[in-house]
Scaffold this motif. Structure first.
Motif, mmCIF file in Angstrom:
data_model
loop_
_atom_site.group_PDB
_atom_site.id
_atom_site.type_symbol
_atom_site.label_atom_id
_atom_site.label_comp_id
_atom_site.label_asym_id
_atom_site.label_seq_id
_atom_site.Cartn_x
_atom_site.Cartn_y
_atom_site.Cartn_z
ATOM 1 N N HIS A 26 0.644 -1.140 0.029
ATOM 2 C CA HIS A 26 0.068 0.093 -0.129
ATOM 3 C C HIS A 26 0.810 1.234 -0.036
ATOM 4 C CE1 HIS A 26 -3.796 -1.987 0.530
ATOM 5 N NE2 HIS A 26 -3.559 -2.724 1.709
ATOM 6 N N THR A 27 2.152 1.145 0.105
ATOM 7 C CA THR A 27 2.901 2.122 0.189
ATOM 8 C C THR A 27 2.953 2.934 -1.202
ATOM 9 O OG1 THR A 27 4.549 0.938 1.402
ATOM 10 C CG2 THR A 27 5.486 2.905 0.621
ATOM 11 N N THR A 28 3.112 4.297 -1.376
ATOM 12 C CA THR A 28 3.218 4.979 -2.601
ATOM 13 C C THR A 28 4.530 4.800 -3.004
ATOM 14 O OG1 THR A 28 1.220 6.420 -2.100
ATOM 15 C CG2 THR A 28 3.156 7.188 -3.951
ATOM 16 N N THR A 29 4.975 4.155 -4.280
ATOM 17 C CA THR A 29 6.585 4.091 -4.452
ATOM 18 C C THR A 29 6.558 4.301 -5.927
ATOM 19 O OG1 THR A 29 6.451 1.576 -5.046
ATOM 20 C CG2 THR A 29 6.611 2.003 -2.647
ATOM 21 N N SER A 30 7.902 3.983 -6.442
ATOM 22 C CA SER A 30 8.007 3.884 -7.741
ATOM 23 C C SER A 30 7.484 2.711 -8.522
ATOM 24 C CB SER A 30 9.428 3.973 -8.037
ATOM 25 O OG SER A 30 10.307 2.755 -7.653
ATOM 26 N N ALA A 31 7.005 2.509 -9.800
ATOM 27 C CA ALA A 31 6.427 1.603 -10.531
ATOM 28 C C ALA A 31 7.639 0.550 -10.539
ATOM 29 C CB ALA A 31 5.779 2.178 -11.728
ATOM 30 N N ILE A 32 8.750 1.097 -10.644
ATOM 31 C CA ILE A 32 10.090 0.255 -10.816
ATOM 32 C C ILE A 32 10.140 -0.714 -9.704
ATOM 33 C CG2 ILE A 32 12.501 0.073 -10.952
ATOM 34 C CD1 ILE A 32 12.476 2.590 -12.640
ATOM 35 N N GLN B 262 0.630 1.828 -8.949
ATOM 36 C CA GLN B 262 1.499 3.093 -8.526
ATOM 37 C C GLN B 262 1.489 4.034 -9.555
ATOM 38 O OE1 GLN B 262 2.697 3.341 -5.737
ATOM 39 N NE2 GLN B 262 3.174 1.437 -4.952
ATOM 40 N N ARG B 263 1.192 3.899 -10.756
ATOM 41 C CA ARG B 263 1.358 4.992 -11.958
ATOM 42 C C ARG B 263 0.066 5.539 -11.895
ATOM 43 N NH1 ARG B 263 4.566 0.703 -14.496
ATOM 44 N NH2 ARG B 263 6.517 1.620 -15.153
ATOM 45 N N CYS B 264 -1.055 4.893 -11.431
ATOM 46 C CA CYS B 264 -2.496 5.711 -11.235
ATOM 47 C C CYS B 264 -2.302 6.459 -10.102
ATOM 48 C CB CYS B 264 -3.409 4.677 -10.982
ATOM 49 S SG CYS B 264 -4.995 5.392 -10.638
ATOM 50 N N LYS B 265 -1.576 6.207 -9.089
ATOM 51 C CA LYS B 265 -1.117 7.029 -8.008
ATOM 52 C C LYS B 265 -0.802 8.323 -8.201
ATOM 53 C CE LYS B 265 -1.545 8.568 -3.544
ATOM 54 N NZ LYS B 265 -0.899 7.684 -2.348
ATOM 55 N N MET B 266 0.286 8.193 -9.001
ATOM 56 C CA MET B 266 1.217 9.396 -9.615
ATOM 57 C C MET B 266 0.247 10.262 -10.407
ATOM 58 S SD MET B 266 4.383 7.339 -11.391
ATOM 59 C CE MET B 266 5.071 5.935 -10.685
ATOM 60 N N VAL B 267 -0.835 9.813 -11.074
ATOM 61 C CA VAL B 267 -1.636 10.815 -11.736
ATOM 62 C C VAL B 267 -2.509 11.425 -10.833
ATOM 63 C CG1 VAL B 267 -3.626 10.838 -13.478
ATOM 64 C CG2 VAL B 267 -1.531 9.267 -13.878
ATOM 65 N N ASN B 268 -2.987 10.644 -9.539
ATOM 66 C CA ASN B 268 -3.621 11.148 -8.573
ATOM 67 C C ASN B 268 -2.944 12.185 -7.759
ATOM 68 O OD1 ASN B 268 -6.063 10.548 -6.453
ATOM 69 N ND2 ASN B 268 -4.153 10.880 -5.450
ATOM 70 N N GLN B 269 -1.721 12.157 -7.670
ATOM 71 C CA GLN B 269 -0.924 13.369 -6.842
ATOM 72 C C GLN B 269 -0.818 14.552 -7.675
ATOM 73 O OE1 GLN B 269 -1.811 11.794 -4.088
ATOM 74 N NE2 GLN B 269 0.321 11.817 -2.901
#
Length: 287
Positions: A94-100, A168-175
């Motif tokens: 659940h951590t927000t991290t890099s997709a890598i 994670q990429r979706c969370k990037m868009v969110n932020q």
């Protein structure tokens, strides 16, 4: 189910509590053992002295820590999750991290016979406490389908976006969308305050039109009043935007607004505002 939850910060503490309240058998781990003991005293369940011991015999292991390095610290090594996780178990980050990192963890979990999905969340501390988070998931269809009923204990909406890394990429868009709204509100409030507008009435009016947003309705008033000792910390938003910019660079993209606000947070952190709510960006305009 027998579950393990690693990381009892402002998000993880209530999230793990919802799992226990839903009837699961939860074992927790936190770097600060006193925090784990406090969780057990409030919610029941058990705690373990290492991530490996917490993960032992668990059907699913959830992580909710700070950043990529924190995830690696609790996953790898003799005391890490992968040293204790059983074959067939599902690791959920659940951590927000890099997709890598998400893609790396999927490979590492597979090597020990486990499975992995990335599942960052949105909704902040209040959403975690109320069990009303949005969970953005990347992983195999069967793995996500298996996890979804469990994650529903704290997720009002659990959605698969695609393979591992998609969450994670979706969370990037969110932020990026969040900081765009916050920056816009901050700049708008500067005009409103200079013009002497009544802020509560202003918010009520804007909330009925196209400017309506969660940030407007929940943060505009506190921004105007200079209240920032709550919510999602500026230091974590700075971290998240760094992840967004790294991803953009890998994709050959330029994100001007994200770059600007990232630099604003950098200055605010240097000035000691890192623990303030991320809406503290308005202070950069006031100064």
């Amino acid at each position: 189910m027998k579950l393990a939850f690693i990381g009892l910060g402002v998000m993880g503490f209530p999230m793990a509590g919802h799992l226990q309240q839903a009837g699961h058998d939860v074992c927790v781990y936190n770097r600060n053992a006193d925090k784990a003991a406090d969780w057990v005293s409030r919610h029941g369940g058990t705690s373990a002295g290492t991530p490996a011991l917490a993960a032992k015999d668990a059907d699913m292991v959830m992580l909710c820590v700070g950043n990529d390095d924190d995830v690696r610290a609790v996953v790898y090594g003799d005391d890490g999750v992968l040293a204790g996780i059983k074959a067939g178990a599902l690791l959920v980050d659940h951590t927000t991290t890099s997709a890598i990192l998400a893609e790396e963890l999927a490979v590492a979990a597979n090597k020990v016979g486990a499975r992995f999905i990335d599942a960052p969340v949105s909704g902040g501390q209040l959403g975690a406490e109320n069990g009303a988070l949005t969970v953005m998931v990347g992983g195999g269809e069967a793995d996500v389908a298996e996890a979804s009923p469990v994650l529903a204990a704290y997720g009002k909406k659990v959605t698969r976006l695609g393979p591992v890394g998609a969450g994670q990429r979706c969370k990037m868009v969110n932020q990026i969308c969040v900081i765009g709204a916050v920056q816009g509100i901050a700049e708008g409030l500067m005009i409103a305050k200079k013009a002497g507008l009544d802020i509560p009435i202003l918010i009520e009016v804007l909330a009925g039109g196209a400017a309506q947003s969660w940030q407007l309705q929940n943060r505009a008033q506190t921004m105007a009043e200079g209240e920032f000792d709550f919510g999602f910390a500026a230091q974590w938003m700075h971290k998240d935007l760094g992840i967004c910019l790294d991803e953009a660079e890998q994709q050959g993209l330029t994100l001007p607004l994200t770059e600007h606000v990232h630099k604003v947070y950098e200055t605010l952190l240097a000035d000691g505002f890192g623990r303030c709510d991320s809406t503290v960006v308005i202070k950069s305009l006031e100064s």
